[in-house]
Design a protein around this motif. Sequence first.
Motif, PDB file in Angstrom:
ATOM      1  N   TYR A   1       6.391   5.880   6.744  1.00  0.00           N
ATOM      2  CA  TYR A   1       7.061   4.806   6.274  1.00  0.00           C
ATOM      3  C   TYR A   1       6.083   3.501   7.246  1.00  0.00           C
ATOM      4  N   ASP A   2       5.611   2.207   6.101  1.00  0.00           N
ATOM      5  CA  ASP A   2       4.937   1.481   7.241  1.00  0.00           C
ATOM      6  C   ASP A   2       5.985   0.592   7.795  1.00  0.00           C
ATOM      7  N   VAL A   3       6.425  -0.330   8.551  1.00  0.00           N
ATOM      8  CA  VAL A   3       7.050  -1.303   8.816  1.00  0.00           C
ATOM      9  C   VAL A   3       6.944  -2.090   9.555  1.00  0.00           C
ATOM     10  N   SER A   4       7.062  -4.312   8.459  1.00  0.00           N
ATOM     11  CA  SER A   4       5.943  -4.945   8.951  1.00  0.00           C
ATOM     12  C   SER A   4       6.830  -5.012  10.293  1.00  0.00           C
ATOM     13  N   ALA A   5       6.275  -5.715  11.057  1.00  0.00           N
ATOM     14  CA  ALA A   5       6.615  -6.748  12.136  1.00  0.00           C
ATOM     15  C   ALA A   5       7.926  -7.736  11.438  1.00  0.00           C
ATOM     16  N   GLY A   6       8.754  -8.262  11.620  1.00  0.00           N
ATOM     17  CA  GLY A   6      10.010  -9.350  12.013  1.00  0.00           C
ATOM     18  C   GLY A   6      11.571  -9.289  12.222  1.00  0.00           C
ATOM     19  N   CYS A   7      12.543 -10.023  11.805  1.00  0.00           N
ATOM     20  CA  CYS A   7      13.259 -10.100  12.492  1.00  0.00           C
ATOM     21  C   CYS A   7      14.522  -9.508  12.150  1.00  0.00           C
ATOM     22  N   ALA A   8      15.804  -9.476  12.968  1.00  0.00           N
ATOM     23  CA  ALA A   8      16.499  -8.752  12.013  1.00  0.00           C
ATOM     24  C   ALA A   8      18.589  -9.738  13.043  1.00  0.00           C
ATOM     25  N   VAL A   9      19.509  -9.448  12.714  1.00  0.00           N
ATOM     26  CA  VAL A   9      20.747  -9.294  13.686  1.00  0.00           C
ATOM     27  C   VAL A   9      20.751  -7.716  12.736  1.00  0.00           C
TER      28      VAL A   9
ATOM     29  N   VAL B   1      15.601   4.108   5.856  1.00  0.00           N
ATOM     30  CA  VAL B   1      14.493   2.957   6.831  1.00  0.00           C
ATOM     31  C   VAL B   1      15.981   1.891   7.444  1.00  0.00           C
ATOM     32  N   TRP B   2      15.509   1.966   8.945  1.00  0.00           N
ATOM     33  CA  TRP B   2      16.529   0.745   9.380  1.00  0.00           C
ATOM     34  C   TRP B   2      15.865   0.172  11.130  1.00  0.00           C
ATOM     35  N   VAL B   3      15.843  -0.164  11.548  1.00  0.00           N
ATOM     36  CA  VAL B   3      16.132  -1.055  13.295  1.00  0.00           C
ATOM     37  C   VAL B   3      17.734  -0.960  13.611  1.00  0.00           C
ATOM     38  N   LYS B   4      16.960  -1.049  14.336  1.00  0.00           N
ATOM     39  CA  LYS B   4      17.953  -1.084  16.611  1.00  0.00           C
ATOM     40  C   LYS B   4      17.724  -1.826  17.265  1.00  0.00           C
ATOM     41  N   ALA B   5      18.644  -2.646  18.052  1.00  0.00           N
ATOM     42  CA  ALA B   5      18.295  -3.153  19.143  1.00  0.00           C
ATOM     43  C   ALA B   5      19.181  -1.852  20.353  1.00  0.00           C
ATOM     44  N   ASN B   6      18.543  -1.058  21.096  1.00  0.00           N
ATOM     45  CA  ASN B   6      18.703  -0.422  22.119  1.00  0.00           C
ATOM     46  C   ASN B   6      19.103  -1.194  22.832  1.00  0.00           C
TER      47      ASN B   6
ATOM     48  N   GLY C   1      30.010  -8.509  18.904  1.00  0.00           N
ATOM     49  CA  GLY C   1      28.882  -9.296  18.718  1.00  0.00           C
ATOM     50  C   GLY C   1      27.711  -9.019  18.062  1.00  0.00           C
ATOM     51  N   CYS C   2      26.973 -10.597  17.555  1.00  0.00           N
ATOM     52  CA  CYS C   2      25.820  -9.980  17.121  1.00  0.00           C
ATOM     53  C   CYS C   2      24.366  -9.569  18.354  1.00  0.00           C
ATOM     54  N   VAL C   3      23.369  -9.603  17.694  1.00  0.00           N
ATOM     55  CA  VAL C   3      21.921  -9.447  18.488  1.00  0.00           C
ATOM     56  C   VAL C   3      20.779  -9.783  17.619  1.00  0.00           C
ATOM     57  N   GLU C   4      20.195 -10.864  17.797  1.00  0.00           N
ATOM     58  CA  GLU C   4      19.170 -11.334  17.309  1.00  0.00           C
ATOM     59  C   GLU C   4      17.737 -10.123  17.291  1.00  0.00           C
ATOM     60  N   LEU C   5      17.254  -9.635  16.694  1.00  0.00           N
ATOM     61  CA  LEU C   5      15.631  -9.068  17.632  1.00  0.00           C
ATOM     62  C   LEU C   5      14.826  -9.254  16.717  1.00  0.00           C
ATOM     63  N   TYR C   6      13.426  -8.847  17.700  1.00  0.00           N
ATOM     64  CA  TYR C   6      12.190  -8.927  16.898  1.00  0.00           C
ATOM     65  C   TYR C   6      11.627  -6.900  16.872  1.00  0.00           C
ATOM     66  N   TYR C   7      11.417  -7.101  15.837  1.00  0.00           N
ATOM     67  CA  TYR C   7      10.428  -5.770  15.394  1.00  0.00           C
ATOM     68  C   TYR C   7       8.958  -5.483  15.420  1.00  0.00           C
TER      69      TYR C   7
ATOM     70  N   THR D   1      26.798 -12.208   8.526  1.00  0.00           N
ATOM     71  CA  THR D   1      26.662 -10.689   8.865  1.00  0.00           C
ATOM     72  C   THR D   1      25.644 -10.208   8.913  1.00  0.00           C
ATOM     73  N   THR D   2      25.045  -9.283   9.020  1.00  0.00           N
ATOM     74  CA  THR D   2      23.935  -8.453  10.097  1.00  0.00           C
ATOM     75  C   THR D   2      22.512  -8.525   8.184  1.00  0.00           C
ATOM     76  N   GLY D   3      21.294  -8.570   9.293  1.00  0.00           N
ATOM     77  CA  GLY D   3      20.250  -8.224   7.593  1.00  0.00           C
ATOM     78  C   GLY D   3      18.777  -8.740   8.156  1.00  0.00           C
ATOM     79  N   VAL D   4      18.072  -8.617   7.385  1.00  0.00           N
ATOM     80  CA  VAL D   4      16.860  -9.091   7.717  1.00  0.00           C
ATOM     81  C   VAL D   4      16.859 -10.606   7.573  1.00  0.00           C
ATOM     82  N   VAL D   5      16.090 -11.426   8.386  1.00  0.00           N
ATOM     83  CA  VAL D   5      16.148 -12.531   9.059  1.00  0.00           C
ATOM     84  C   VAL D   5      14.242 -13.014   8.290  1.00  0.00           C
ATOM     85  N   CYS D   6      13.125 -11.569   8.712  1.00  0.00           N
ATOM     86  CA  CYS D   6      11.885 -12.273   8.256  1.00  0.00           C
ATOM     87  C   CYS D   6      11.689 -11.326   8.690  1.00  0.00           C
TER      88      CYS D   6
END
Length: 140
Positions: free
Chosen positions: A48-56, A90-95, A64-70, A31-36
């Motif tokens: 809102y402060d969003v810390s660094a991390g990775c998600a799918v 609050v969300w993240v997205k890979a353009n 398909g999916c992307v693995e992203l780093y913010y 599934t998609t979601g936060v990895v770390c």
Amino acid sequence: MATALGIAPLSDGTGCDPLTHRRIIAGRWVTTGVVCGLAVTGRSDLSYDVSAGCAVASRSDSDGCVELYYPGGTVATTANPSSSPRVDVVWVKANDAQQGDGDNSVIAGVTQGTPSASPTAPAAPAGCTVLSEHLVPAGA
């Protein structure tokens, strides 16, 4: 034609194009979601402060999916002058410029809900991975 990650496309296009790459990544995740990381904390200045991390993330099953780093940052919301609370998501997205986005950046954002006596979380935009939901009190 079947291909593999890490195999550069040839001049005739044979190789791992972006869609094939995303489909291979999708095979790695249930599934998609936060990895770390990507912890969200509310601030007193309507942001809102969003810390660094990775998600799918995924735009659709067929894409398909992307693995992203913010790298972390701050996203703004607006006041809730209503007499009822609302929920912010609050969300993240890979353009992806090849899919109509303005660039290839990884971004974080906020989708504001509708004030209500019993507020519900709004849907995040397509392709986004939800990080958190936050109740915004009436008059905040």
